[in-house]
Design a protein around this motif. Structure first.
Motif, PDB file in Angstrom:
ATOM      1  N   LEU A   1      -9.576   3.138   2.621  1.00 45.42           N
ATOM      2  CA  LEU A   1     -10.527   4.013   1.931  1.00 45.42           C
ATOM      3  C   LEU A   1     -11.732   4.353   2.803  1.00 45.42           C
ATOM      4  O   LEU A   1     -12.073   5.533   2.945  1.00 45.42           O
ATOM      5  CB  LEU A   1     -10.937   3.399   0.594  1.00 45.42           C
ATOM      6  CG  LEU A   1      -9.801   3.299  -0.437  1.00 45.42           C
ATOM      7  CD1 LEU A   1     -10.248   2.507  -1.656  1.00 45.42           C
ATOM      8  CD2 LEU A   1      -9.301   4.674  -0.842  1.00 45.42           C
TER       9      LEU A   1
ATOM     10  N   TYR B   1       0.806  -1.223   0.000  1.00 43.29           N
ATOM     11  CA  TYR B   1       0.000   0.000   0.000  1.00 43.29           C
ATOM     12  C   TYR B   1       0.841   1.275   0.000  1.00 43.29           C
ATOM     13  O   TYR B   1       0.302   2.371  -0.099  1.00 43.29           O
ATOM     14  CB  TYR B   1      -0.934   0.021   1.204  1.00 43.29           C
ATOM     15  CG  TYR B   1      -1.869  -1.159   1.245  1.00 43.29           C
ATOM     16  CD1 TYR B   1      -2.709  -1.439   0.167  1.00 43.29           C
ATOM     17  CD2 TYR B   1      -1.916  -2.000   2.344  1.00 43.29           C
ATOM     18  CE1 TYR B   1      -3.562  -2.528   0.187  1.00 43.29           C
ATOM     19  CE2 TYR B   1      -2.776  -3.090   2.373  1.00 43.29           C
ATOM     20  CZ  TYR B   1      -3.589  -3.351   1.297  1.00 43.29           C
ATOM     21  OH  TYR B   1      -4.430  -4.425   1.319  1.00 43.29           O
TER      22      TYR B   1
ATOM     23  N   ALA C   1      -5.855   2.732  -4.686  1.00 43.25           N
ATOM     24  CA  ALA C   1      -7.196   2.138  -4.795  1.00 43.25           C
ATOM     25  C   ALA C   1      -7.223   0.710  -4.275  1.00 43.25           C
ATOM     26  O   ALA C   1      -8.280   0.209  -3.893  1.00 43.25           O
ATOM     27  CB  ALA C   1      -7.675   2.185  -6.244  1.00 43.25           C
ATOM     28  N   THR C   2      -6.074   0.055  -4.229  1.00 50.47           N
ATOM     29  CA  THR C   2      -6.015  -1.322  -3.723  1.00 50.47           C
ATOM     30  C   THR C   2      -6.104  -1.392  -2.203  1.00 50.47           C
ATOM     31  O   THR C   2      -6.292  -2.468  -1.649  1.00 50.47           O
ATOM     32  CB  THR C   2      -4.699  -1.988  -4.173  1.00 50.47           C
ATOM     33  OG1 THR C   2      -3.596  -1.162  -3.762  1.00 50.47           O
ATOM     34  CG2 THR C   2      -4.670  -2.181  -5.679  1.00 50.47           C
ATOM     35  N   ASN C   3      -5.997  -0.258  -1.527  1.00 50.06           N
ATOM     36  CA  ASN C   3      -6.037  -0.232  -0.060  1.00 50.06           C
ATOM     37  C   ASN C   3      -7.481  -0.123   0.421  1.00 50.06           C
ATOM     38  O   ASN C   3      -7.914   0.899   0.941  1.00 50.06           O
ATOM     39  CB  ASN C   3      -5.188   0.920   0.474  1.00 50.06           C
ATOM     40  CG  ASN C   3      -4.888   0.787   1.943  1.00 50.06           C
ATOM     41  OD1 ASN C   3      -5.535   0.028   2.649  1.00 50.06           O
ATOM     42  ND2 ASN C   3      -3.906   1.536   2.398  1.00 50.06           N
ATOM     43  N   ASP C   4      -8.220  -1.197   0.233  1.00 48.60           N
ATOM     44  CA  ASP C   4      -9.655  -1.171   0.540  1.00 48.60           C
ATOM     45  C   ASP C   4      -9.969  -1.030   2.023  1.00 48.60           C
ATOM     46  O   ASP C   4     -11.084  -0.702   2.385  1.00 48.60           O
ATOM     47  CB  ASP C   4     -10.360  -2.394  -0.064  1.00 48.60           C
ATOM     48  CG  ASP C   4      -9.718  -3.710   0.341  1.00 48.60           C
ATOM     49  OD1 ASP C   4      -8.723  -3.709   1.083  1.00 48.60           O
ATOM     50  OD2 ASP C   4     -10.219  -4.751  -0.115  1.00 48.60           O
ATOM     51  N   ARG C   5      -8.996  -1.239   2.916  1.00 46.70           N
ATOM     52  CA  ARG C   5      -9.241  -1.027   4.348  1.00 46.70           C
ATOM     53  C   ARG C   5      -9.165   0.448   4.717  1.00 46.70           C
ATOM     54  O   ARG C   5      -9.901   0.917   5.565  1.00 46.70           O
ATOM     55  CB  ARG C   5      -8.230  -1.799   5.202  1.00 46.70           C
ATOM     56  CG  ARG C   5      -8.411  -3.285   5.167  1.00 46.70           C
ATOM     57  CD  ARG C   5      -7.462  -3.973   6.097  1.00 46.70           C
ATOM     58  NE  ARG C   5      -6.125  -3.398   5.973  1.00 46.70           N
ATOM     59  CZ  ARG C   5      -5.083  -3.772   6.671  1.00 46.70           C
ATOM     60  NH1 ARG C   5      -5.193  -4.721   7.543  1.00 46.70           N
ATOM     61  NH2 ARG C   5      -3.908  -3.198   6.501  1.00 46.70           N
TER      62      ARG C   5
ATOM     63  N   HIS D   1      -6.642   7.418  -5.040  1.00 47.31           N
ATOM     64  CA  HIS D   1      -7.708   8.294  -4.552  1.00 47.31           C
ATOM     65  C   HIS D   1      -7.097   9.470  -3.793  1.00 47.31           C
ATOM     66  O   HIS D   1      -6.096   9.318  -3.098  1.00 47.31           O
ATOM     67  CB  HIS D   1      -8.651   7.532  -3.616  1.00 47.31           C
ATOM     68  CG  HIS D   1      -9.428   6.469  -4.301  1.00 47.31           C
ATOM     69  ND1 HIS D   1     -10.587   6.718  -4.987  1.00 47.31           N
ATOM     70  CD2 HIS D   1      -9.212   5.139  -4.417  1.00 47.31           C
ATOM     71  CE1 HIS D   1     -11.057   5.600  -5.481  1.00 47.31           C
ATOM     72  NE2 HIS D   1     -10.237   4.617  -5.160  1.00 47.31           N
TER      73      HIS D   1
END
Length: 189
Positions: A131, A31, A125-129, A159
């Motif tokens: 966001l 991340y 954007a891959t860091n869904d925790r 983002h």
């Protein structure tokens, strides 16, 4: 919601191995916007350099007296008083929800002793925790930069989130914790 179990201490040169282990772990490294070499001496030099800077404040995050992560506030535009915040929880087994509560003290620190006007964060954007944590802590989603970061040969979206001091002062009331990274209350009593 006060988190007395959550404290911070200055980053020391002796933290180099621990920080390097955290920064290069797959759970953190994927991340990060930058890559870090497996070089403890270089990590020590980085700590010495960052400790000497006046545009950056960083701390080791502690839970019940144990080191579990790292946080920083970096001034990116001194004239406009704009900065960015960085956080990661490096110790396995530490609740991931803890990251959301670190923002309370970090934002109090950024907007008060550091006197910033705005924080702007860039999140892969891959860091869904992380966001949803941005919204939980009162940030506004500004937009998405498409295919903005090249990591391991893959283009990733990024983002952008922002929060002004005025927005934080209104939003932080839901937490009822006025401490900064050094434990000082803002506003002072």
């Amino acid at each position: 919601m006060k988190n007395a179990f959550l404290t911070y201490r200055p980053v020391a040169i002796d933290d180099a191995e621990m920080l390097l282990r955290w920064r290069t772990s797959p759970t953190i490294g994927q991340y990060m916007l930058t890559e870090v070499d497996q070089d403890t001496d270089r990590q020590r030099s980085w700590i010495a350099g960052t400790n000497a800077r006046t545009d950056l404040v960083h701390r080791i995050i502690r839970v019940k007296g144990e080191d579990v992560g790292y946080c920083s506030v970096k001034i990116t535009d001194a004239t406009a008083r704009i900065g960015t915040v960085g956080i990661y929880i490096g110790e396995p087994g530490t609740p991931t929800s803890l990251s959301a509560f670190n923002f309370i003290h970090i934002l109090n620190h950024a907007f008060h002793p550091m006197g910033l006007h705005k924080i702007v964060n860039h999140i892969l954007a891959t860091n869904d925790r992380l966001l949803p944590a941005q919204k939980f802590n009162g940030y506004r989603h500004v937009g998405t930069l498409r295919e903005h970061v090249l990591k391991h040969g893959q283009w990733l979206d990024m983002h952008i989130f922002e929060q002004t001091e005025r927005d934080w002062m209104a939003f932080r009331c839901k937490f009822e914790d006025w401490r900064d990274l050094d434990g000082a209350l803002w506003p002072p009593e």
